[in-house]
Write an enzyme that holds these catalytic residues in place. Structure first.
Site, PDB file in Angstrom:
ATOM      1  N   THR A 195      -3.146  -5.782   0.194  1.00  0.00           N
ATOM      2  CA  THR A 195      -2.784  -4.505   0.322  1.00  0.00           C
ATOM      3  C   THR A 195      -3.730  -3.723   1.618  1.00  0.00           C
ATOM      4  OG1 THR A 195      -3.879  -3.348  -1.462  1.00  0.00           O
ATOM      5  CG2 THR A 195      -1.728  -4.336  -1.858  1.00  0.00           C
ATOM      6  N   GLN A 205      27.380  22.420  -7.338  1.00  0.00           N
ATOM      7  CA  GLN A 205      28.051  21.302  -7.063  1.00  0.00           C
ATOM      8  C   GLN A 205      29.039  21.403  -5.627  1.00  0.00           C
ATOM      9  OE1 GLN A 205      27.340  22.641 -10.129  1.00  0.00           O
ATOM     10  NE2 GLN A 205      27.663  21.144 -11.354  1.00  0.00           N
ATOM     11  N   LYS A 237       0.968  -1.110  -0.043  1.00  0.00           N
ATOM     12  CA  LYS A 237       0.071  -0.114  -0.132  1.00  0.00           C
ATOM     13  C   LYS A 237       0.828   1.199  -0.063  1.00  0.00           C
ATOM     14  CE  LYS A 237      -4.605  -0.091   0.182  1.00  0.00           C
ATOM     15  NZ  LYS A 237      -5.356  -1.042  -0.577  1.00  0.00           N
ATOM     16  N   ARG A 267      24.656  36.055  -8.158  1.00  0.00           N
ATOM     17  CA  ARG A 267      23.771  35.800  -8.902  1.00  0.00           C
ATOM     18  C   ARG A 267      22.663  35.376  -7.675  1.00  0.00           C
ATOM     19  NH1 ARG A 267      24.613  29.619 -11.167  1.00  0.00           N
ATOM     20  NH2 ARG A 267      25.431  28.707  -9.140  1.00  0.00           N
ATOM     21  N   HIS A 294      16.296  29.016 -11.434  1.00  0.00           N
ATOM     22  CA  HIS A 294      16.790  30.095 -12.160  1.00  0.00           C
ATOM     23  C   HIS A 294      15.984  31.180 -11.989  1.00  0.00           C
ATOM     24  CE1 HIS A 294      19.767  27.352 -13.645  1.00  0.00           C
ATOM     25  NE2 HIS A 294      18.922  26.749 -14.365  1.00  0.00           N
TER      26      HIS A 294
HETATM   27  O1  LIG Z   1      26.044  26.140  -9.975  1.00  0.00           O
HETATM   28  C1  LIG Z   1      25.721  25.942 -11.217  1.00  0.00           C
HETATM   29  N1  LIG Z   1      26.116  24.782 -11.737  1.00  0.00           N
HETATM   30  C2  LIG Z   1      26.043  24.172 -12.839  1.00  0.00           C
HETATM   31  O2  LIG Z   1      26.499  23.216 -13.487  1.00  0.00           O
HETATM   32  C3  LIG Z   1      25.347  25.346 -13.863  1.00  0.00           C
HETATM   33  N2  LIG Z   1      24.944  25.169 -15.197  1.00  0.00           N
HETATM   34  C4  LIG Z   1      24.281  26.408 -15.367  1.00  0.00           C
HETATM   35  O3  LIG Z   1      23.910  26.719 -16.590  1.00  0.00           O
HETATM   36  N3  LIG Z   1      24.329  27.127 -14.329  1.00  0.00           N
HETATM   37  C5  LIG Z   1      24.903  26.443 -13.400  1.00  0.00           C
HETATM   38  N4  LIG Z   1      25.139  26.529 -12.061  1.00  0.00           N
END
Ligand SMILES: O=c1[nH]c(=O)c2[nH]c(=O)[nH]c2[nH]1
Length: 308
Positions: free
Chosen positions: A61, A232, A14, A180, A260
């Site tokens: 279930t 990253q 479930k 940004r 974005h």
């Molecule tokens: O922090 C980011 N990693 C990316 O891999 C990436 N690629 C992107 O277009 N903007 C960003 N910003």
């Protein structure tokens, strides 16, 4: 119909079982509430239910759903790691042909209200879509594997984030930026070292809530304070720090959308400046979004599988 085919994997159960449990402290009159969405999928010697229509191996279930309610009544639901382990263990302990239970518990936020400056004894508010998640796989052969996590924690910072130095070629249009907006919905999880049985989970019970608090705090603090080179790099630092703060984990996993916010050129209107250092009005984008994932383990890199 004769066929040369077989069931190579199967699980059933479930999903989306919604449960609210109240805890009423008789002495103080203080209530707490826990609202969960539970999934419980079983594996075992169930192939004949698929291949022959033989339902003698099927725990309905509907019965699985009933068991979730009874287990919630008879056991603590907090921490969710213990509840998930108890629920999963029930199925392999009760049915000899069921060999593994995959339990997912999503706990929703019900935060106590502050009324007239004081914590209210029985009123709560939903302060955000963030959930605390637990996945437990309880298996006869391998014991109990638990992964705990946070999902849907939406954050934004208006500076302290850059992205430059990336590959530039004939496919590139994105300008480099040193400042940004950075925003994401955090999906973070930490995989515990395996537990032998429910007793071992009970012995670790005091670790689960502090680990969730640490992971949440580390996520927020790193997000706010990091001079981010990229999603990253910032997420890797979060993973490293959680591994260090919660010793009984073996792996930390993040999945972060990069939500974005586009700058908007408004110079067409009386030469208004709204880009670069003058940017104030942005356009939030719903899609597409970046999606950045990583899994960080202890030690140095052996060859290993991925949990992403
Ligand atoms: O922090 C980011 N990693 C990316 O891999 C990436 N690629 C992107 O277009 N903007 C960003 N910003």
């Amino acid at each position: 119909m004769a066929s040369s085919a077989y069931v190579s994997a199967a699980r059933y159960g479930k999903d989306n079982v919604r449960v609210l449990k109240t805890d009423r402290d008789a002495a103080t009159g203080v209530h707490t509430v826990t609202e969960m969405t539970v999934s419980c999928l079983l594996e075992g010697d169930i192939d004949v239910s698929y291949t022959k229509g033989d339902n003698s191996v099927v725990v309905a279930t509907d019965s699985i759903k009933n068991t979730i309610f009874i287990t919630a009544k008879q056991n603590p639901v907090n921490p969710p790691e213990l509840f998930a382990a108890i629920l999963g263990a029930h199925f392999i302990d009760t049915y000899s042909h069921i060999h593994a239970a995959n339990v997912k518990v999503i706990t929703h936020r019900w935060t106590r209200m502050t009324i007239r400056g004081k914590p209210h004894p029985h009123s709560f508010l939903r302060d955000g879509q963030e959930t605390r998640n637990v996945e437990a796989r309880v298996s006869r052969k391998d014991g109990i594997a638990i992964t705990s996590g946070i999902e849907g924690l939406t954050v934004l910072k208006s500076t302290g984030s850059a992205f430059h130095g990336f590959v530039r070629d004939e496919f590139t249009t994105l300008p480099e930026t040193w400042d940004r907006i950075l925003s994401t919905d955090v999906d973070a999880s930490w995989k515990w070292k395996p537990f032998a049985n429910v007793q071992a989970v009970r012995e670790a019970v005091s670790k689960f809530n502090p680990a969730w608090e640490e992971a949440r705090e580390i996520t927020l603090t790193r997000f706010a304070e990091d001079e981010s080179a990229s999603v990253q790099n910032t997420m890797y630092k979060m993973c490293e720090q959680i591994l260090a703060a919660v010793p009984d984990t073996e792996l930390v996993i993040y999945s972060l959308p990069n939500k974005h916010f586009f700058e908007l050129d408004l110079s067409w209107h009386k030469g208004i400046k709204n880009t670069g250092k003058d940017a104030e009005v942005y356009v939030p984008q719903s899609n597409p979004n970046g999606l950045i994932k990583c899994e960080v383990a202890r030690g140095s890199p052996p060859t290993r599988g991925s949990h992403l």
